[in-house]
Scaffold this motif. Structure first.
Motif, PDB file in Angstrom:
ATOM      1  N   THR A  21      79.137  58.012  57.710  1.00  0.00           N
ATOM      2  CA  THR A  21      78.687  58.787  58.868  1.00  0.00           C
ATOM      3  C   THR A  21      79.628  59.967  59.092  1.00  0.00           C
ATOM      4  OG1 THR A  21      79.951  57.445  60.432  1.00  0.00           O
ATOM      5  CG2 THR A  21      77.677  56.788  60.004  1.00  0.00           C
ATOM      6  N   VAL A  22      79.086  61.000  59.710  1.00  0.00           N
ATOM      7  CA  VAL A  22      79.869  62.142  60.159  1.00  0.00           C
ATOM      8  C   VAL A  22      79.698  62.212  61.670  1.00  0.00           C
ATOM      9  CG1 VAL A  22      80.211  64.639  60.042  1.00  0.00           C
ATOM     10  CG2 VAL A  22      79.520  63.364  57.980  1.00  0.00           C
ATOM     11  N   SER A  23      80.794  62.091  62.401  1.00  0.00           N
ATOM     12  CA  SER A  23      80.745  62.058  63.870  1.00  0.00           C
ATOM     13  C   SER A  23      81.519  63.230  64.448  1.00  0.00           C
ATOM     14  CB  SER A  23      81.329  60.747  64.389  1.00  0.00           C
ATOM     15  OG  SER A  23      80.631  59.643  63.856  1.00  0.00           O
ATOM     16  N   ALA A  24      80.924  63.891  65.425  1.00  0.00           N
ATOM     17  CA  ALA A  24      81.575  65.049  66.045  1.00  0.00           C
ATOM     18  C   ALA A  24      81.532  64.935  67.565  1.00  0.00           C
ATOM     19  CB  ALA A  24      80.883  66.333  65.600  1.00  0.00           C
ATOM     20  N   ASP A  25      82.671  65.059  68.203  1.00  0.00           N
ATOM     21  CA  ASP A  25      82.725  65.205  69.661  1.00  0.00           C
ATOM     22  C   ASP A  25      82.460  66.671  69.967  1.00  0.00           C
ATOM     23  OD1 ASP A  25      83.395  62.529  70.282  1.00  0.00           O
ATOM     24  OD2 ASP A  25      85.458  62.911  69.647  1.00  0.00           O
ATOM     25  N   ILE A  26      81.435  66.925  70.781  1.00  0.00           N
ATOM     26  CA  ILE A  26      81.009  68.308  71.008  1.00  0.00           C
ATOM     27  C   ILE A  26      81.024  68.649  72.491  1.00  0.00           C
ATOM     28  CG2 ILE A  26      79.609  68.418  68.914  1.00  0.00           C
ATOM     29  CD1 ILE A  26      77.154  67.883  70.633  1.00  0.00           C
ATOM     30  N   PRO A  27      81.233  69.925  72.842  1.00  0.00           N
ATOM     31  CA  PRO A  27      81.194  70.347  74.246  1.00  0.00           C
ATOM     32  C   PRO A  27      79.781  70.218  74.809  1.00  0.00           C
ATOM     33  CG  PRO A  27      82.271  71.994  72.852  1.00  0.00           C
ATOM     34  CD  PRO A  27      81.598  71.035  71.945  1.00  0.00           C
ATOM     35  N   THR A  28      79.694  70.169  76.128  1.00  0.00           N
ATOM     36  CA  THR A  28      78.395  70.022  76.796  1.00  0.00           C
ATOM     37  C   THR A  28      77.434  71.133  76.406  1.00  0.00           C
ATOM     38  OG1 THR A  28      79.487  68.952  78.669  1.00  0.00           O
ATOM     39  CG2 THR A  28      77.294  69.857  79.062  1.00  0.00           C
ATOM     40  N   ASN A  82      82.769  73.808  57.859  1.00  0.00           N
ATOM     41  CA  ASN A  82      82.898  73.232  56.530  1.00  0.00           C
ATOM     42  C   ASN A  82      83.833  72.030  56.566  1.00  0.00           C
ATOM     43  OD1 ASN A  82      81.236  75.145  55.460  1.00  0.00           O
ATOM     44  ND2 ASN A  82      82.821  76.280  54.394  1.00  0.00           N
ATOM     45  N   MET A  83      83.537  71.054  55.727  1.00  0.00           N
ATOM     46  CA  MET A  83      84.372  69.859  55.638  1.00  0.00           C
ATOM     47  C   MET A  83      84.271  69.286  54.233  1.00  0.00           C
ATOM     48  SD  MET A  83      81.796  67.560  57.912  1.00  0.00           S
ATOM     49  CE  MET A  83      81.265  69.039  58.800  1.00  0.00           C
ATOM     50  N   ALA A  84      85.178  68.410  53.900  1.00  0.00           N
ATOM     51  CA  ALA A  84      85.168  67.767  52.590  1.00  0.00           C
ATOM     52  C   ALA A  84      84.742  66.319  52.741  1.00  0.00           C
ATOM     53  CB  ALA A  84      86.556  67.844  51.951  1.00  0.00           C
ATOM     54  N   SER A  85      83.839  65.892  51.869  1.00  0.00           N
ATOM     55  CA  SER A  85      83.403  64.504  51.877  1.00  0.00           C
ATOM     56  C   SER A  85      83.871  63.793  50.610  1.00  0.00           C
ATOM     57  CB  SER A  85      81.870  64.426  51.946  1.00  0.00           C
ATOM     58  OG  SER A  85      81.421  63.123  51.623  1.00  0.00           O
ATOM     59  N   GLU A  86      84.444  62.614  50.785  1.00  0.00           N
ATOM     60  CA  GLU A  86      84.759  61.746  49.656  1.00  0.00           C
ATOM     61  C   GLU A  86      84.023  60.420  49.822  1.00  0.00           C
ATOM     62  OE1 GLU A  86      88.735  63.401  47.694  1.00  0.00           O
ATOM     63  OE2 GLU A  86      89.142  62.039  49.360  1.00  0.00           O
ATOM     64  N   ASN A  87      82.792  60.566  50.337  1.00  0.00           N
ATOM     65  CA  ASN A  87      81.890  59.430  50.542  1.00  0.00           C
ATOM     66  C   ASN A  87      82.467  58.415  51.519  1.00  0.00           C
ATOM     67  OD1 ASN A  87      79.200  58.615  49.664  1.00  0.00           O
ATOM     68  ND2 ASN A  87      80.173  56.762  48.897  1.00  0.00           N
ATOM     69  N   SER A  88      83.187  58.920  52.511  1.00  0.00           N
ATOM     70  CA  SER A  88      83.723  58.050  53.557  1.00  0.00           C
ATOM     71  C   SER A  88      83.546  58.756  54.898  1.00  0.00           C
ATOM     72  CB  SER A  88      85.197  57.733  53.307  1.00  0.00           C
ATOM     73  OG  SER A  88      85.958  58.928  53.215  1.00  0.00           O
ATOM     74  N   ASN A  89      83.713  58.031  55.975  1.00  0.00           N
ATOM     75  CA  ASN A  89      83.439  58.560  57.312  1.00  0.00           C
ATOM     76  C   ASN A  89      84.286  59.793  57.627  1.00  0.00           C
ATOM     77  OD1 ASN A  89      81.645  56.480  57.633  1.00  0.00           O
ATOM     78  ND2 ASN A  89      82.976  55.251  58.938  1.00  0.00           N
ATOM     79  N   ILE A  90      83.649  60.742  58.317  1.00  0.00           N
ATOM     80  CA  ILE A  90      84.302  61.990  58.737  1.00  0.00           C
ATOM     81  C   ILE A  90      84.215  62.066  60.251  1.00  0.00           C
ATOM     82  CG2 ILE A  90      84.222  64.514  58.612  1.00  0.00           C
ATOM     83  CD1 ILE A  90      82.844  64.192  55.861  1.00  0.00           C
ATOM     84  N   ASN A  91      85.319  62.458  60.897  1.00  0.00           N
ATOM     85  CA  ASN A  91      85.348  62.558  62.354  1.00  0.00           C
ATOM     86  C   ASN A  91      86.046  63.853  62.764  1.00  0.00           C
ATOM     87  OD1 ASN A  91      84.494  59.625  63.084  1.00  0.00           O
ATOM     88  ND2 ASN A  91      86.164  59.357  61.620  1.00  0.00           N
ATOM     89  N   PHE A  92      85.447  64.573  63.727  1.00  0.00           N
ATOM     90  CA  PHE A  92      86.103  65.790  64.204  1.00  0.00           C
ATOM     91  C   PHE A  92      85.665  66.113  65.631  1.00  0.00           C
ATOM     92  CE2 PHE A  92      82.251  67.158  61.986  1.00  0.00           C
ATOM     93  CZ  PHE A  92      81.703  68.133  62.807  1.00  0.00           C
ATOM     94  N   LYS A  93      86.440  66.977  66.253  1.00  0.00           N
ATOM     95  CA  LYS A  93      86.160  67.455  67.606  1.00  0.00           C
ATOM     96  C   LYS A  93      85.987  68.964  67.568  1.00  0.00           C
ATOM     97  CE  LYS A  93      88.050  67.645  72.311  1.00  0.00           C
ATOM     98  NZ  LYS A  93      89.196  67.291  73.183  1.00  0.00           N
ATOM     99  N   VAL A  94      84.958  69.451  68.262  1.00  0.00           N
ATOM    100  CA  VAL A  94      84.645  70.883  68.292  1.00  0.00           C
ATOM    101  C   VAL A  94      85.114  71.490  69.612  1.00  0.00           C
ATOM    102  CG1 VAL A  94      82.790  72.599  68.225  1.00  0.00           C
ATOM    103  CG2 VAL A  94      82.633  70.529  66.824  1.00  0.00           C
TER     104      VAL A  94
END
Length: 426
Positions: A21-28, A82-94
């Motif tokens: 999964t790719v999960s992002a915390d995003i502003p309202t 842009n982000m890099a995937s190595e077939n594992s979960n990605i998490n970021f905040k915008v």
């Protein structure tokens, strides 16, 4: 029977859960945005997932293995990450700036923390390191500031390869990015590029290195571009997926830079291949064949249409049509479309209609601009992620086509003046 049922349930479970999964915390502000996640096949973006947004968190589920670069596109802000995937979960905040544009992205997964640190280090090596080396010359080795500068220079000059031991894609990217950097192109010989393409591992197609490196290779072969391309294609073998992807990229590059003779030569070579064609080359052939003079232009639904009740391009009846792909933010469109407006009454008198397909990402900006023009306009509101590029081989705006009453392509003028000359409208 019980054992077979158990095996079946395991298989069903494997298919039921995503690879990662790719999960992002995003502003309202972005909570009501359409958000899409793309992977890459060369420079072609492949849609992998659309985000489900709940409580200011956007979550993408990727249901098949993917290692390489990915891109999240936020339609509302017309911004991408842009982000890099190595077939594992990605998490970021915008984080957004005062104009609601993405100003910062903070990754918390190990792969992209390392990738982000690499990007930051490269910026410092390019911008700060040369200045520090020059400043150091003004001080004596015995001085404290000289020693401080030397410490910083040593820190910026180091590339710790051990960090990539458990990150195979980042290791590949770090070692081979030089081929895609324009400033380093002069240091690389044409044969080194050929060896890179023919011997490179499985990550080339998903790395975002391929297209810029091919442009650098063409520049390195500028004394004989055609000979350089022939040599490259012989080395990579057009009966392989790698060879066909490279051929597809080259055709797209020649199309973008109006290198028509080279485009036609290698397009013909691609069309004459007798082997199985991969998806990447097949899409390039289809897009080009769709828009050859004499071909019937593919139909398209008029999304968010203005100044018409027609549902599709084919529904618009006229002796001829001018189809123009444009954008409200395109400076060349700003200069050219008013010239069509000046002649619109004369065009209508000859039963010639104009149909505009906008590559705007904001429907509000599209409507504000499109309402100035009295002709039919439509937009999917997805910018360069609209279907128009793939269907009609659009690489720049404005792009013009002149169609007959049966929607066959009569001409592909380069500029508005060419459109009016072709139609003999003074």
């Amino acid at each position: 029977m019980k054992k077979l049922l158990f095996v079946s349930s395991v298989l069903l479970s494997a298919y039921a859960f995503p690879q990662f999964t790719v999960s992002a915390d995003i502003p309202t502000y972005l909570a009501d945005s359409e958000v899409y996640l793309y992977g890459f096949n060369g420079s072609k973006e492949i849609l992998y997932s659309k985000a489900k947004i709940t409580n200011n968190k956007a979550v993408f589920k990727v249901d098949k293995k993917y290692i390489g670069m990915m891109r999240a596109f936020f339609q509302k802000s017309n911004s991408s990450i842009n982000m890099a995937s190595e077939n594992s979960n990605i998490n970021f905040k915008v984080e957004l700036d005062s104009k609601n544009k993405i100003s910062n992205v903070v990754f918390t997964d190990a792969t992209n923390q390392l990738f982000s640190n690499d990007v930051e280090l490269q910026k410092k090596q390019e911008l700060i390191l040369p200045a520090l080396i020059q400043i150091k010359d003004y001080y004596k080795p015995s001085e404290t500031f000289y020693k401080s500068l030397e410490t910083e220079i040593n820190a910026l000059s180091k590339n710790d390869s051990s960090l990539y031991a458990s990150h195979p894609f980042l290791d590949y990217y770090n070692k081979n990015q030089k081929f895609s950097v324009q400033e380093k192109a002069a240091e690389i010989k044409p044969q080194d590029y050929i060896d890179f393409y023919s011997k490179s591992g499985e990550y080339l197609e998903t790395s975002l290195i391929l297209k810029p490196s091919l442009i650098n290779y063409l520049n390195a072969s500028k004394s004989n571009v055609e000979g350089g391309v022939d040599k490259l294609l012989d080395a990579v073998n057009l009966e392989t997926p790698r060879g066909q992807t490279i051929l597809s990229e080259l055709i797209d590059i020649f199309n973008s830079y109006n290198m028509d003779k080279l485009k036609e030569k290698y397009l013909a070579q691609a069309n004459n291949l007798k082997c199985t064609i991969n998806d990447r080359l097949s899409s390039t052939l289809k897009a080009n064949n769709n828009t050859e003079i004499g071909a019937k232009m593919p139909n398209n639904t008029l999304a968010n249409a203005i100044h018409t009740k027609a549902k599709s391009l084919y529904d618009i009846k006229a002796s001829k049509k001018i189809v123009v792909f444009w954008s409200s933010t395109c400076s060349h469109c700003e200069a050219e479309l008013p010239k069509l407006l000046e002649k619109y009454d004369k065009l209508k008198a000859q039963n010639i209609e104009i149909v505009g397909f906008s590559l705007d990402s904001s429907l509000d900006e599209f409507k504000n601009k499109a309402n100035i023009y009295p002709w039919v306009s439509a937009s999917e509101g997805k910018g360069w992620y609209s279907s128009y590029g793939e269907t009609y081989n659009i690489v720049a705006t404005p792009t013009y086509f002149v169609l007959d009453s049966d929607n066959k392509i009569l001409s592909k003028p380069n500029h508005v003046g060419d459109v009016l000359d072709y139609l003999k409208v003074n």
